[in-house]
Design a protein around this motif. Structure first.
Motif, PDB file in Angstrom:
ATOM      1  N   TRP A 131      16.565  -5.679   8.342  1.00  0.00           N
ATOM      2  CA  TRP A 131      15.910  -4.447   8.133  1.00  0.00           C
ATOM      3  C   TRP A 131      14.537  -4.405   9.126  1.00  0.00           C
ATOM      4  CZ3 TRP A 131      18.878  -1.559   5.188  1.00  0.00           C
ATOM      5  CH2 TRP A 131      20.051  -2.024   4.283  1.00  0.00           C
ATOM      6  N   THR A 132      14.063  -2.899   9.194  1.00  0.00           N
ATOM      7  CA  THR A 132      12.504  -2.910   9.422  1.00  0.00           C
ATOM      8  C   THR A 132      12.096  -2.471   8.071  1.00  0.00           C
ATOM      9  OG1 THR A 132      13.172  -0.839  10.251  1.00  0.00           O
ATOM     10  CG2 THR A 132      13.238  -2.504  11.813  1.00  0.00           C
ATOM     11  N   VAL A 133      11.181  -2.796   7.849  1.00  0.00           N
ATOM     12  CA  VAL A 133      10.260  -2.065   6.660  1.00  0.00           C
ATOM     13  C   VAL A 133       9.041  -1.302   7.068  1.00  0.00           C
ATOM     14  CG1 VAL A 133      11.247  -3.946   5.255  1.00  0.00           C
ATOM     15  CG2 VAL A 133       8.943  -4.517   6.530  1.00  0.00           C
ATOM     16  N   ALA A 134       8.953  -0.403   6.226  1.00  0.00           N
ATOM     17  CA  ALA A 134       7.659   0.603   6.380  1.00  0.00           C
ATOM     18  C   ALA A 134       6.920   0.423   5.010  1.00  0.00           C
ATOM     19  CB  ALA A 134       7.827   2.082   6.605  1.00  0.00           C
ATOM     20  N   GLU A 135       5.744   0.077   4.874  1.00  0.00           N
ATOM     21  CA  GLU A 135       5.107  -0.152   3.650  1.00  0.00           C
ATOM     22  C   GLU A 135       4.025   1.100   3.457  1.00  0.00           C
ATOM     23  OE1 GLU A 135       5.176  -5.018   3.653  1.00  0.00           O
ATOM     24  OE2 GLU A 135       3.137  -3.643   4.296  1.00  0.00           O
ATOM     25  N   LYS A 136       3.924   1.576   2.241  1.00  0.00           N
ATOM     26  CA  LYS A 136       2.820   2.557   1.799  1.00  0.00           C
ATOM     27  C   LYS A 136       2.218   1.886   0.575  1.00  0.00           C
ATOM     28  CE  LYS A 136       1.591   7.327   0.482  1.00  0.00           C
ATOM     29  NZ  LYS A 136       2.077   8.422  -0.076  1.00  0.00           N
ATOM     30  N   MET A 137       0.912   1.490   0.693  1.00  0.00           N
ATOM     31  CA  MET A 137       0.068   1.120  -0.327  1.00  0.00           C
ATOM     32  C   MET A 137      -0.724   2.102  -1.034  1.00  0.00           C
ATOM     33  SD  MET A 137      -0.766  -2.810   1.423  1.00  0.00           S
ATOM     34  CE  MET A 137      -1.541  -3.374   0.022  1.00  0.00           C
TER      35      MET A 137
END
Length: 207
Positions: A64-70
């Motif tokens: 998987w590729t992961v996109a994070e929003k904090m």
């Protein structure tokens, strides 16, 4: 007299040799029987994954590729975004699920690794998670289980400053090539707030 003594010696020696040969012949069938019994002994049956474990592996496995929003908070005062990769695969015999995760975000470079397995008595998944931002290095507290269509996990662990936090992880919005993990946290279960949203997208699908 010497002749008689020699004859007696020869007879005694021959008798000893015959007894030794007889003992060997008697032992041979016993050894053969023991070897045959050992070769015919039933092999230990291979363990099979529980249906719950098989479902988890089928749902989460992949590259998987992961996109994070904090969200703004103690870990990232101004919020922020991040990106990285995750590899999730079945453990030995399909009896566990393993993950390697790494990303770069507002806090810096993050690396983590975890393993989950099914507890049939408690009817929950247990896990071990280790990363470079957990004060103790690893944590085994908490449990994970299916709640409807969502996979929900809870755990208590010290934050980077050493203070204990209650964490909640919600895996949802499952699609063939993606799913979402939402992380909430707080000093206790009554004071939780959203901390991060991570969208997993299959690498092959993105390409």
């Amino acid at each position: 007299m010497k002749t008689i003594a020699r004859v007696l010696f020869v007879i005694t020696l021959a008798a000893c040799c015959c007894m030794a040969l007889f003992a060997q012949d008697a032992a041979a069938p016993a050894k053969s029987k023991a070897a045959k019994s050992a070769s015919q002994a039933p092999a230990m049956p291979m363990l099979k994954p529980a249906p719950e474990m098989a479902k988890l592996i089928k749902t989460l496995s992949g590259n998987w590729t992961v996109a994070e929003k904090m969200e703004p908070g103690p870990m990232a005062p101004n919020g922020g975004t991040g990106k990285g990769t995750a590899k999730i695969w079945a453990g030995p015999g399909g009896l566990s699920l393993m993950e390697n995760y790494q990303s770069t975000n507002a806090m810096g470079n993050f690396k983590g690794a975890g393993t989950w397995w099914w507890d049939p008595k408690a009817q929950v998944f247990h896990g071990l998670w280790c990363d470079n931002m957990t004060a103790n290095g690893c944590d085994t507290s908490g449990s994970t289980k299916w709640e409807g269509d969502n996979l929900v996990g809870t755990m208590s662990a010290p934050d980077p400053s050493g203070q204990m936090m209650t964490m909640k992880f919600i895996y949802s919005d499952f699609k063939p090539d993606s799913f979402v993990m939402t992380m909430e946290g707080g000093p206790d279960a009554s004071k939780m707030q959203k901390m991060m949203t991570v969208t997993y997208t299959k690498a092959a699908a993105k390409m």
